[in-house]
Design a protein around this motif. Structure first.
Motif, PDB file in Angstrom:
ATOM      1  N   ALA A 102      51.844 103.003 138.641  1.00 33.99           N
ATOM      2  CA  ALA A 102      50.659 102.914 137.557  1.00 33.99           C
ATOM      3  C   ALA A 102      51.371 103.634 136.249  1.00 33.99           C
ATOM      4  O   ALA A 102      52.034 104.988 136.532  1.00 33.99           O
ATOM      5  CB  ALA A 102      49.681 103.932 137.749  1.00 33.99           C
ATOM      6  N   GLY A 103      50.962 102.945 135.346  1.00 34.16           N
ATOM      7  CA  GLY A 103      51.264 103.223 133.548  1.00 34.16           C
ATOM      8  C   GLY A 103      52.921 103.422 133.806  1.00 34.16           C
ATOM      9  O   GLY A 103      53.586 103.714 132.462  1.00 34.16           O
ATOM     10  N   VAL A 104      53.629 102.185 134.494  1.00 33.32           N
ATOM     11  CA  VAL A 104      54.702 102.343 134.249  1.00 33.32           C
ATOM     12  C   VAL A 104      55.105 100.675 133.414  1.00 33.32           C
ATOM     13  O   VAL A 104      54.782  99.646 134.330  1.00 33.32           O
ATOM     14  CB  VAL A 104      55.344 102.692 135.541  1.00 33.32           C
ATOM     15  CG1 VAL A 104      57.020 102.807 135.442  1.00 33.32           C
ATOM     16  CG2 VAL A 104      55.113 104.207 135.868  1.00 33.32           C
ATOM     17  N   ARG A 105      56.174 100.992 132.899  1.00 27.33           N
ATOM     18  CA  ARG A 105      56.691  99.590 132.307  1.00 27.33           C
ATOM     19  C   ARG A 105      57.486  98.955 133.273  1.00 27.33           C
ATOM     20  O   ARG A 105      57.124  97.106 132.431  1.00 27.33           O
ATOM     21  CB  ARG A 105      57.509 100.359 131.013  1.00 27.33           C
ATOM     22  CG  ARG A 105      57.172 100.492 130.137  1.00 27.33           C
ATOM     23  CD  ARG A 105      58.319 101.279 129.371  1.00 27.33           C
ATOM     24  NE  ARG A 105      57.261 101.457 128.108  1.00 27.33           N
ATOM     25  CZ  ARG A 105      56.938 101.645 127.221  1.00 27.33           C
ATOM     26  NH1 ARG A 105      57.068 100.682 126.620  1.00 27.33           N
ATOM     27  NH2 ARG A 105      56.134 102.154 126.071  1.00 27.33           N
ATOM     28  N   SER A 106      57.939  98.747 134.107  1.00 27.69           N
ATOM     29  CA  SER A 106      58.734  98.189 134.862  1.00 27.69           C
ATOM     30  C   SER A 106      58.528  97.961 136.454  1.00 27.69           C
ATOM     31  O   SER A 106      58.293  99.157 136.765  1.00 27.69           O
ATOM     32  CB  SER A 106      60.395  97.819 134.846  1.00 27.69           C
ATOM     33  OG  SER A 106      60.937  98.627 134.742  1.00 27.69           O
ATOM     34  N   ARG A 124      47.679  99.458 123.638  1.00 22.54           N
ATOM     35  CA  ARG A 124      48.540  97.735 123.473  1.00 22.54           C
ATOM     36  C   ARG A 124      49.197  96.969 124.707  1.00 22.54           C
ATOM     37  O   ARG A 124      49.978  96.374 124.224  1.00 22.54           O
ATOM     38  CB  ARG A 124      48.325  96.905 122.164  1.00 22.54           C
ATOM     39  CG  ARG A 124      47.069  97.199 121.578  1.00 22.54           C
ATOM     40  CD  ARG A 124      46.860  97.175 120.107  1.00 22.54           C
ATOM     41  NE  ARG A 124      48.392  98.368 119.120  1.00 22.54           N
ATOM     42  CZ  ARG A 124      49.542  97.697 118.858  1.00 22.54           C
ATOM     43  NH1 ARG A 124      49.894  96.994 118.442  1.00 22.54           N
ATOM     44  NH2 ARG A 124      50.211  98.407 118.229  1.00 22.54           N
ATOM     45  N   HIS A 125      49.877  97.682 125.230  1.00 23.57           N
ATOM     46  CA  HIS A 125      51.285  97.718 126.078  1.00 23.57           C
ATOM     47  C   HIS A 125      50.503  97.001 127.480  1.00 23.57           C
ATOM     48  O   HIS A 125      51.724  96.737 128.004  1.00 23.57           O
ATOM     49  CB  HIS A 125      51.790  98.630 126.065  1.00 23.57           C
ATOM     50  CG  HIS A 125      52.476  99.969 124.853  1.00 23.57           C
ATOM     51  ND1 HIS A 125      53.324  98.821 123.439  1.00 23.57           N
ATOM     52  CD2 HIS A 125      51.947 100.785 124.402  1.00 23.57           C
ATOM     53  CE1 HIS A 125      53.194  99.597 122.541  1.00 23.57           C
ATOM     54  NE2 HIS A 125      52.263 100.289 123.305  1.00 23.57           N
ATOM     55  N   ASN A 126      50.018  96.340 128.066  1.00 21.99           N
ATOM     56  CA  ASN A 126      49.323  95.546 128.903  1.00 21.99           C
ATOM     57  C   ASN A 126      49.772  96.807 129.910  1.00 21.99           C
ATOM     58  O   ASN A 126      50.525  96.293 130.976  1.00 21.99           O
ATOM     59  CB  ASN A 126      49.977  94.664 128.962  1.00 21.99           C
ATOM     60  CG  ASN A 126      49.233  93.895 129.846  1.00 21.99           C
ATOM     61  OD1 ASN A 126      47.967  94.302 130.158  1.00 21.99           O
ATOM     62  ND2 ASN A 126      49.913  92.836 130.626  1.00 21.99           N
ATOM     63  N   ALA A 165      50.589  92.016 133.623  1.00 21.62           N
ATOM     64  CA  ALA A 165      50.722  92.996 134.597  1.00 21.62           C
ATOM     65  C   ALA A 165      51.541  92.657 135.817  1.00 21.62           C
ATOM     66  O   ALA A 165      53.014  92.963 135.932  1.00 21.62           O
ATOM     67  CB  ALA A 165      50.191  94.300 134.773  1.00 21.62           C
ATOM     68  N   SER A 166      50.932  91.362 136.186  1.00 22.57           N
ATOM     69  CA  SER A 166      50.950  90.983 137.687  1.00 22.57           C
ATOM     70  C   SER A 166      52.804  90.592 137.769  1.00 22.57           C
ATOM     71  O   SER A 166      53.828  90.672 138.824  1.00 22.57           O
ATOM     72  CB  SER A 166      50.445  90.271 138.350  1.00 22.57           C
ATOM     73  OG  SER A 166      50.270  88.921 137.585  1.00 22.57           O
ATOM     74  N   PHE A 218      54.975  88.742 123.621  1.00 19.26           N
ATOM     75  CA  PHE A 218      55.977  88.599 125.032  1.00 19.26           C
ATOM     76  C   PHE A 218      57.108  87.894 123.877  1.00 19.26           C
ATOM     77  O   PHE A 218      58.300  88.494 123.704  1.00 19.26           O
ATOM     78  CB  PHE A 218      55.496  87.206 125.729  1.00 19.26           C
ATOM     79  CG  PHE A 218      56.919  86.928 126.516  1.00 19.26           C
ATOM     80  CD1 PHE A 218      56.851  87.576 127.464  1.00 19.26           C
ATOM     81  CD2 PHE A 218      57.595  85.204 125.915  1.00 19.26           C
ATOM     82  CE1 PHE A 218      58.654  86.909 128.623  1.00 19.26           C
ATOM     83  CE2 PHE A 218      58.928  85.172 126.794  1.00 19.26           C
ATOM     84  CZ  PHE A 218      59.064  85.979 128.034  1.00 19.26           C
ATOM     85  N   PHE A 219      56.796  86.703 122.515  1.00 17.77           N
ATOM     86  CA  PHE A 219      57.560  86.421 122.195  1.00 17.77           C
ATOM     87  C   PHE A 219      58.482  87.354 121.375  1.00 17.77           C
ATOM     88  O   PHE A 219      58.802  87.086 120.935  1.00 17.77           O
ATOM     89  CB  PHE A 219      57.353  84.532 121.593  1.00 17.77           C
ATOM     90  CG  PHE A 219      57.542  83.734 122.930  1.00 17.77           C
ATOM     91  CD1 PHE A 219      58.735  83.311 123.039  1.00 17.77           C
ATOM     92  CD2 PHE A 219      56.283  83.053 122.874  1.00 17.77           C
ATOM     93  CE1 PHE A 219      59.051  82.613 124.073  1.00 17.77           C
ATOM     94  CE2 PHE A 219      56.115  82.127 123.690  1.00 17.77           C
ATOM     95  CZ  PHE A 219      57.267  81.434 123.875  1.00 17.77           C
TER      96      PHE A 219
END
Ligand code: DP6
Length: 341
Positions: A173-177, A37-39, A158-159, A82-83
């Protein structure tokens, strides 16, 4: 209005924060999510900020979360993760009212959600860093790094993780930031012509289309496997300012992404007749020796990369196709400031 919110919005100092961010145009495409669920993106993407396009977002404290884009209230579900993350990061039960405007058509394949969530993340952090009710929350907000804000924006889109940075940006890929590869000044001659085929919002959001691709396209797995192979070439192209090298990798990326969509059930077709006419015109220009390298996203618009000295003849040829053309160079990082009452 509760007493707490009234105090915050009337108190000394800032009444709100404003952020301006440019959309992030993918040169190599993110298309598909990792499960969970973490986009998190299933493919790496490499992008450039578009200087000519801007999203301006104003944020203030409120009793409940609310977002308006170009005057239209947005689905709260879309903004809930997000919030929730803002509140978790700051360990504070704050709520926000955000109003966002675009100087370009939104939800039409011009990456408005990338600049939208990036501007929202920066504006919330800017506001909280100076006007949150307690010193500890203000300190936590001020300490949020660009990496953290990129991961926060990613939960929305994600973009948007990429739109936290100006210049050339990589989201593995698969990275948070995301992280910046090179600032805008790295390639001052680069121009991006945005051919606006229609200003109408698309019928199918990229999120829905992406999920349909994952679920129904027989090519999805091979797309995900092959997407990363373009990365070294595209990065070299950017770092050496070699437009042909970058353009060849870009072309493989966008056309393979659309290949997966065409194979969906039912198919996803974002192209309009003018899109194909533009693609063909770019191919003709290249055979004539002019470097016009196109890419497309979840919509019929076509974005063409070229170098400044070749822009006039390219523009002249493409304007003959009856589409609107916006000229852009490489954009800077988002900028933000507080607004007084
Ligand atoms: C084709 O970032 O809008 O523009 O994460 O579901 O909000 P969500 O998707 P989004 O998708 C962008 C897709 C793309 C390619 C790209 O920008 O990399």
């Amino acid at each position: 209005m509760s007493r707490e919110v009234a105090r915050l919005s009337e108190g000394p100092g800032a009444s709100g924060a404003l952020c301006r961010a440019s959309p992030s145009l993918a040169l190599l495409k993110y298309w598909g999510k990792r499960s969970g669920r973490h986009n998190l993106p299933a493919t790496p993407s490499l992008a450039v900020a578009l200087e000519a396009l801007k999203t301006t977002t104003r944020v203030r404290f409120a009793e409940r979360d609310e977002v308006l884009v170009d005057g239209r209230p947005q689905d709260p579900e879309r903004y809930a993760p997000f919030f929730a993350e803002v509140r978790r990061l700051l360990a504070a039960e704050l709520r926000f009212h955000a109003e966002s405007t675009n100087n370009f058509p939104a939800a039409a394949g011009l990456a408005s959600s990338s600049s939208g969530f990036a501007a929202l993340a920066v504006a919330c952090a800017t506001l909280c860093a100076s006007a949150a009710p307690t010193e500890s929350v203000r300190r936590r907000a001020a300490a949020l790094s660009l990496g953290r804000l990129s991961a926060l924006a990613r939960l929305g889109s994600a973009s948007a993780a990429r739109a936290l940075f100006g210049g050339f940006v990589l989201l593995p890929a698969g990275v948070r930031s995301a992280r910046q590869l090179a600032p805008a000044e790295h390639w001052p001659e680069l121009r991006i012509l945005i051919a606006v085929v229609t200003e109408k919002a698309k019928e199918l959001s990229s999120r829905t289309a992406m999920e349909r691709t994952r679920l129904t396209s027989p090519y999805f797995k091979s797309w995900v496997r092959s997407a990363g192979k373009e990365l070294p070439e595209a990065i070299e192209g950017v770092m050496h300012r070699d437009l042909e090298r970058l353009g060849l990798a870009m072309r493989r990326s966008y056309l393979r992404m659309f290949g997966t969509m065409l194979a969906c059930d039912p198919p996803v077709i974002y192209w309009a007749p003018e899109s194909l006419a533009l693609i063909r015109a770019c191919a003709e220009l290249r055979t004539e020796g002019l470097g016009a390298w196109e890419t497309m996203d979840a919509g019929p618009q076509v974005k063409i990369l070229c170098l400044a000295p070749e822009l006039p003849p390219i523009k002249e040829r493409l304007s003959g196709l009856g589409v609107g053309l916006i000229e852009s160079c490489v954009g800077p990082s988002p900028d933000s400031h507080l607004e007084e009452a």
